[in-house]
Design a protein around this motif. Structure first.
Motif, PDB file in Angstrom:
ATOM      1  N   SER A  81       0.811  -1.221   0.000  1.00 39.70           N
ATOM      2  CA  SER A  81       0.000   0.000   0.000  1.00 39.70           C
ATOM      3  C   SER A  81       0.848   1.278   0.000  1.00 39.70           C
ATOM      4  O   SER A  81       0.426   2.311  -0.516  1.00 39.70           O
ATOM      5  N   SER A  82       2.046   1.203   0.555  1.00 38.73           N
ATOM      6  CA  SER A  82       2.897   2.403   0.598  1.00 38.73           C
ATOM      7  C   SER A  82       3.423   2.783  -0.789  1.00 38.73           C
ATOM      8  O   SER A  82       3.981   3.865  -0.969  1.00 38.73           O
ATOM      9  N   TYR A  83       3.225   1.906  -1.787  1.00 38.53           N
ATOM     10  CA  TYR A  83       3.720   2.183  -3.135  1.00 38.53           C
ATOM     11  C   TYR A  83       2.620   2.651  -4.082  1.00 38.53           C
ATOM     12  O   TYR A  83       2.858   2.800  -5.279  1.00 38.53           O
ATOM     13  N   VAL A  84       1.413   2.892  -3.555  1.00 32.30           N
ATOM     14  CA  VAL A  84       0.333   3.403  -4.400  1.00 32.30           C
ATOM     15  C   VAL A  84       0.745   4.733  -5.016  1.00 32.30           C
ATOM     16  O   VAL A  84       0.494   5.000  -6.195  1.00 32.30           O
TER      17      VAL A  84
ATOM     18  N   VAL B 131      -3.515  -9.662 -10.739  1.00 36.31           N
ATOM     19  CA  VAL B 131      -2.751  -9.050  -9.647  1.00 36.31           C
ATOM     20  C   VAL B 131      -1.357  -9.672  -9.559  1.00 36.31           C
ATOM     21  O   VAL B 131      -0.351  -8.965  -9.433  1.00 36.31           O
ATOM     22  N   LEU B 132      -1.285 -10.985  -9.639  1.00 31.45           N
ATOM     23  CA  LEU B 132       0.013 -11.667  -9.544  1.00 31.45           C
ATOM     24  C   LEU B 132       0.911 -11.307 -10.719  1.00 31.45           C
ATOM     25  O   LEU B 132       2.106 -11.038 -10.544  1.00 31.45           O
ATOM     26  N   ASP B 133       0.359 -11.276 -11.929  1.00 30.87           N
ATOM     27  CA  ASP B 133       1.166 -10.937 -13.109  1.00 30.87           C
ATOM     28  C   ASP B 133       1.675  -9.499 -13.065  1.00 30.87           C
ATOM     29  O   ASP B 133       2.756  -9.197 -13.564  1.00 30.87           O
ATOM     30  N   ARG B 134       0.891  -8.601 -12.459  1.00 31.88           N
ATOM     31  CA  ARG B 134       1.371  -7.223 -12.297  1.00 31.88           C
ATOM     32  C   ARG B 134       2.626  -7.199 -11.440  1.00 31.88           C
ATOM     33  O   ARG B 134       3.590  -6.493 -11.740  1.00 31.88           O
ATOM     34  N   MET B 135       2.619  -7.977 -10.368  1.00 28.48           N
ATOM     35  CA  MET B 135       3.788  -8.022  -9.482  1.00 28.48           C
ATOM     36  C   MET B 135       4.977  -8.688 -10.171  1.00 28.48           C
ATOM     37  O   MET B 135       6.117  -8.258 -10.000  1.00 28.48           O
TER      38      MET B 135
ATOM     39  N   ASP C 112       9.926  -6.317  -1.114  1.00 26.81           N
ATOM     40  CA  ASP C 112       8.489  -6.310  -0.818  1.00 26.81           C
ATOM     41  C   ASP C 112       7.692  -7.021  -1.912  1.00 26.81           C
ATOM     42  O   ASP C 112       6.760  -7.776  -1.630  1.00 26.81           O
ATOM     43  N   ILE C 113       8.060  -6.761  -3.160  1.00 23.45           N
ATOM     44  CA  ILE C 113       7.375  -7.413  -4.282  1.00 23.45           C
ATOM     45  C   ILE C 113       7.581  -8.932  -4.228  1.00 23.45           C
ATOM     46  O   ILE C 113       6.638  -9.712  -4.413  1.00 23.45           O
ATOM     47  N   LYS C 114       8.804  -9.365  -3.951  1.00 19.43           N
ATOM     48  CA  LYS C 114       9.088 -10.810  -3.874  1.00 19.43           C
ATOM     49  C   LYS C 114       8.238 -11.462  -2.790  1.00 19.43           C
ATOM     50  O   LYS C 114       7.705 -12.560  -2.978  1.00 19.43           O
ATOM     51  N   ARG C 115       8.145 -10.792  -1.647  1.00 20.43           N
ATOM     52  CA  ARG C 115       7.347 -11.309  -0.536  1.00 20.43           C
ATOM     53  C   ARG C 115       5.889 -11.469  -0.951  1.00 20.43           C
ATOM     54  O   ARG C 115       5.236 -12.463  -0.641  1.00 20.43           O
ATOM     55  N   CYS C 116       5.376 -10.489  -1.688  1.00 16.98           N
ATOM     56  CA  CYS C 116       3.980 -10.526  -2.121  1.00 16.98           C
ATOM     57  C   CYS C 116       3.749 -11.613  -3.181  1.00 16.98           C
ATOM     58  O   CYS C 116       2.700 -12.255  -3.189  1.00 16.98           O
ATOM     59  N   ILE C 117       4.718 -11.814  -4.060  1.00 21.77           N
ATOM     60  CA  ILE C 117       4.597 -12.878  -5.062  1.00 21.77           C
ATOM     61  C   ILE C 117       4.560 -14.241  -4.373  1.00 21.77           C
ATOM     62  O   ILE C 117       3.730 -15.102  -4.706  1.00 21.77           O
TER      63      ILE C 117
ATOM     64  N   ALA D   6       0.236  -2.367  -9.279  1.00 24.45           N
ATOM     65  CA  ALA D   6       0.442  -3.595  -8.491  1.00 24.45           C
ATOM     66  C   ALA D   6       0.048  -3.364  -7.034  1.00 24.45           C
ATOM     67  O   ALA D   6      -0.538  -4.243  -6.394  1.00 24.45           O
ATOM     68  N   ALA D   7       0.328  -2.182  -6.521  1.00 23.96           N
ATOM     69  CA  ALA D   7       0.000  -1.862  -5.124  1.00 23.96           C
ATOM     70  C   ALA D   7      -1.500  -1.723  -4.920  1.00 23.96           C
ATOM     71  O   ALA D   7      -2.033  -2.082  -3.870  1.00 23.96           O
ATOM     72  N   TYR D   8      -2.192  -1.214  -5.928  1.00 25.66           N
ATOM     73  CA  TYR D   8      -3.644  -1.091  -5.851  1.00 25.66           C
ATOM     74  C   TYR D   8      -4.347  -2.449  -5.881  1.00 25.66           C
ATOM     75  O   TYR D   8      -5.512  -2.561  -5.500  1.00 25.66           O
ATOM     76  N   LYS D   9      -3.631  -3.456  -6.416  1.00 26.80           N
ATOM     77  CA  LYS D   9      -4.175  -4.812  -6.560  1.00 26.80           C
ATOM     78  C   LYS D   9      -5.485  -4.793  -7.352  1.00 26.80           C
ATOM     79  O   LYS D   9      -5.519  -4.237  -8.440  1.00 26.80           O
TER      80      LYS D   9
END
Length: 196
Positions: A39-42, A86-90, A129-134, A189-192
């Motif tokens: 969310s901090s990357y919106v 959402v996953l492909d965006r990340m 952060d992106i890796k963690r979310c993936i 990606a942050a907006y999901k």
């Protein structure tokens, strides 16, 4: 004497219980740190925007006009990131971050490489952060993930460009894609699911 021993045992028991409570309370907090939080990357913070603007401006001042022709518009896409899952965006953002960080670490001009420590640090945090979310998304998907054809085609184009383009073309592409990646692709990606 017996009362003293009981008090001593009571103090030890209280200490053990306190330590146990602290450790069990700390565990969820530690787990929370590992959760996916984008969310901090919106929106890119203004001071970060300034840092990346400065890198681009400095690059423009030190780059002499070149007759060199780059055969690939590496970051050009005829589709928008919001069209992806959402996953492909990340995955898209992670691929751009990997490529960008690799290029900036090996940047050819030493007068700009001095300016890159802060941007590299910021990009490194974002990539973690992106890796963690993936990883989090993969764990919650019942079926193995298959990337969108648009994304796969673009990823293959980037791999080909790495092999065929000159370092100067790759550096230019990375520098001029920085703000688009952070303000558009990372933001989406942050907006999901809310990125439309």
């Amino acid at each position: 004497m017996l009362q003293g021993k009981k008090m001593n045992m009571g103090c030890k028991l209280l200490l053990v219980l306190t330590l146990w409570a602290m450790s069990t309370e700390a565990f969820p907090r530690d787990e929370q740190k590992r959760e996916c939080h984008l969310s901090s990357y919106v929106t890119l913070l203004p001071w970060k925007q300034i840092i990346f603007n400065n890198v681009r401006d400095k690059f423009e001042t030190i780059t002499l006009p070149s007759t060199q022709i780059c055969t690939t518009s590496i970051f050009h896409r005829d589709w928008q990131v919001k069209e992806l899952s959402v996953l492909d965006r990340m995955i898209l953002v992670e691929a751009q971050l990997n490529f960008t960080i690799d290029m900036l670490k090996e940047f050819g001009d030493p007068s700009l490489s001095k300016e890159l420590s802060s941007p590299l640090e910021i990009l490194g945090y974002i990539r973690n952060d992106i890796k963690r979310c993936i990883q989090d998304q993969h764990q919650h998907q019942p079926q193995p993930h298959q990337s969108d054809k648009k994304l796969t085609t673009w990823l293959n184009k980037v791999q080909k460009a790495k092999r065929t383009e000159t370092p100067a073309c790759l550096e230019t592409a990375v520098i001029f894609n920085l703000l688009r990646m952070l303000n558009t692709d990372l933001s989406c990606a942050a907006y999901k699911e809310r990125c439309r």
